[in-house]
Design a protein around this motif. Structure first.
Motif, PDB file in Angstrom:
ATOM      1  N   ASN A 180     -14.767  18.744  -7.992  1.00  0.00           N
ATOM      2  CA  ASN A 180     -14.642  19.128  -6.579  1.00  0.00           C
ATOM      3  C   ASN A 180     -15.093  18.007  -5.644  1.00  0.00           C
ATOM      4  O   ASN A 180     -15.447  18.246  -4.494  1.00  0.00           O
ATOM      5  CB  ASN A 180     -15.493  20.393  -6.337  1.00  0.00           C
ATOM      6  N   PRO A 190     -14.827  26.057  -5.691  1.00  0.00           N
ATOM      7  CA  PRO A 190     -14.038  26.548  -6.829  1.00  0.00           C
ATOM      8  C   PRO A 190     -14.657  27.776  -7.510  1.00  0.00           C
ATOM      9  O   PRO A 190     -13.942  28.636  -8.009  1.00  0.00           O
ATOM     10  CB  PRO A 190     -14.003  25.358  -7.792  1.00  0.00           C
ATOM     11  N   SER A 198     -18.282  23.451 -11.470  1.00  0.00           N
ATOM     12  CA  SER A 198     -17.833  22.534 -10.423  1.00  0.00           C
ATOM     13  C   SER A 198     -18.597  21.223 -10.630  1.00  0.00           C
ATOM     14  O   SER A 198     -19.829  21.226 -10.708  1.00  0.00           O
ATOM     15  CB  SER A 198     -18.139  23.144  -9.054  1.00  0.00           C
TER      16      SER A 198
END
Ligand SMILES: Cc1ncc(COP(=O)(O)O)c(C=O)c1O
Length: 397
Positions: A180, A190, A198
């Motif tokens: 991310n 996410p 993440s």
């Protein structure tokens, strides 16, 4: 309390000195008050710091803040983003497992999957970011343990539909692991969609001023546990100093991202209407092929604008020569605008067919839009586009 308040107010407990700014715990180990305490800390009947390879107050503060920003149960920080990516895979995968990954990956993640995990019998299948649900489904095997992806991707800014992958996760039971880094926890979470992990290169926006390296993986506590075991014993720890810098930087991440994204959108719009710029890619431009998905999945378009200039590397050289403000570097996520030619730098080691699949052409330029005054940036990029096109025309004539 709102996240922005917490990002500023989460802080290691004050010492006897009542300091306002958290001190730097630059210590490799921690002392035991007694033999019993040493024993209790090691057999985990007492919680506390033992050795900075395992934990450190500055590192714990940074992890706590990122977990809060990502709505994650637990996390582990590492010395670099790649250490976080690798730990998230090595801590959870074993020989015989299969990983499905999005083709549009940062170069080193691609090398880990194809050159390193493969040595230990972990196989992979690549799927295009823009592939349909049926294409993703076709890549699944009975031993598929993890799906790994970046959204948006580096440097093509392709997006992967997280909602769709979470649907597939329910059916196939894999671990959904999302890098991310480009969106940051400010623009996209996410885990809220149902991702399990993440991962971030904290080197980028989390630091935001190009000073320190760092990485972090956050997510489900039961998955972080084996990753922590892996990290504790193999040692990719984040240094207390870097953690101190990163934790301070998180206080301003929200503020910086707001300005980064506003600058990036304005620059993308200006370059899209420039006659000497062939193509502009930016998730929040209506011309982006996945504009609707970007609007659904992200709260703003991020700070990377990728442009295509006609004339290959010769044009890139002329463009670079004409630019006066940006730095020529391979990093991104800095307060200073940076330009990168992925074909000759970050993605240079990919094979020609791999570059073609990712749209990495000789004239592609990744712009990491900084926090400078946007009028100055637009003026500088516009004149460099015009001038470099003229230089190339003169060369050809
Ligand atoms: C999307 C992405 N993930 C991971 C990394 C690796 O991070 P680091 O350089 O901190 O190891 C980078 C860039 O370097 C990146 O762009």
């Amino acid at each position: 309390m709102k996240k922005q308040t917490k990002a500023i107010r989460i802080q290691t407990a004050k010492s006897l000195n009542r300091e306002h700014s958290v001190p730097l715990y630059l210590t490799s180990s921690f002392a035991f008050d007694s033999a019993e305490q040493g024993k209790a800390l090691f057999d985990e009947t007492e919680e506390g710091n033992i050795y900075s390879r395992f934990s450190n107050p500055n590192v714990s503060e940074f992890v706590e803040k990122v977990c809060m920003l990502e709505n994650a149960e637990d996390g582990i920080a590492t010395g670099t983003g790649m250490a976080a990516v690798f730990a998230s895979m090595a801590g959870l995968l074993k020989s015989g497992d299969h990983i499905v990954a999005c083709r549009a990956l940062f170069g080193s993640a691609h090398q880990i999957i194809t050159q390193i995990l493969s040595k230990w019998g972990i196989t992979h299948t690549y799927v295009d970011a823009t592939a349909t649900e049926a294409d993703w489904e076709a890549a699944m095997q009975p031993n598929t343990k993890m799906v790994y992806l970046e959204t948006p991707s580096n440097p093509g800014l392709e997006l992967v539909d997280l909602e769709m992958l979470v649907r597939l996760k329910a059916k196939y039971g894999f671990i959904l692991n999302v890098d991310n880094c480009f969106a940051t926890p400010i623009l996209q979470n996410p885990i809220d969609y149902g991702a399990d992990l993440s991962v971030h290169s904290a080197t980028k926006y989390m630091d935001g001023q190009g000073r320190v390296l760092g990485g972090i993986v956050v997510g489900r506590a039961d998955l972080i546990q084996p990753i922590r075991f892996f990290a504790r014993h193999t040692g990719p720890s984040l240094s207390p100093f870097n953690a101190w810098v990163l934790s301070k930087s998180l206080e301003t991440l929200d503020l910086r991202m707001e300005r980064h994204c506003r600058n990036a959108l304005q620059l993308a719009e200006a370059l899209e209407s420039h006659p000497d710029v062939e193509r502009v890619l930016y998730p929040f431009l209506p011309s982006h092929p996945q504009y609707d998905l970007a609007k659904k999945q992200m709260s703003a378009g991020g700070a990377i604008v990728t442009i295509e200039l006609e004339g290959g590397f010769e044009r890139v050289k002329a463009f670079y020569d004409a630019l006066t403000i940006p730095t020529l570097s391979s990093n991104l996520g800095d307060s200073r605008t940076i330009v990168t030619n992925p074909n000759t730098t970050t993605h240079a080691k990919l094979k020609p067919d791999e570059k073609a699949a990712l749209g990495i052409t000789p004239g592609l330029i990744r712009i990491s839009v900084g926090l400078e005054d946007i009028e100055d940036l637009i003026e500088d990029f516009a004149q460099a586009a015009t001038k470099s096109a003229e230089v190339l025309k003169e060369k050809v004539a």
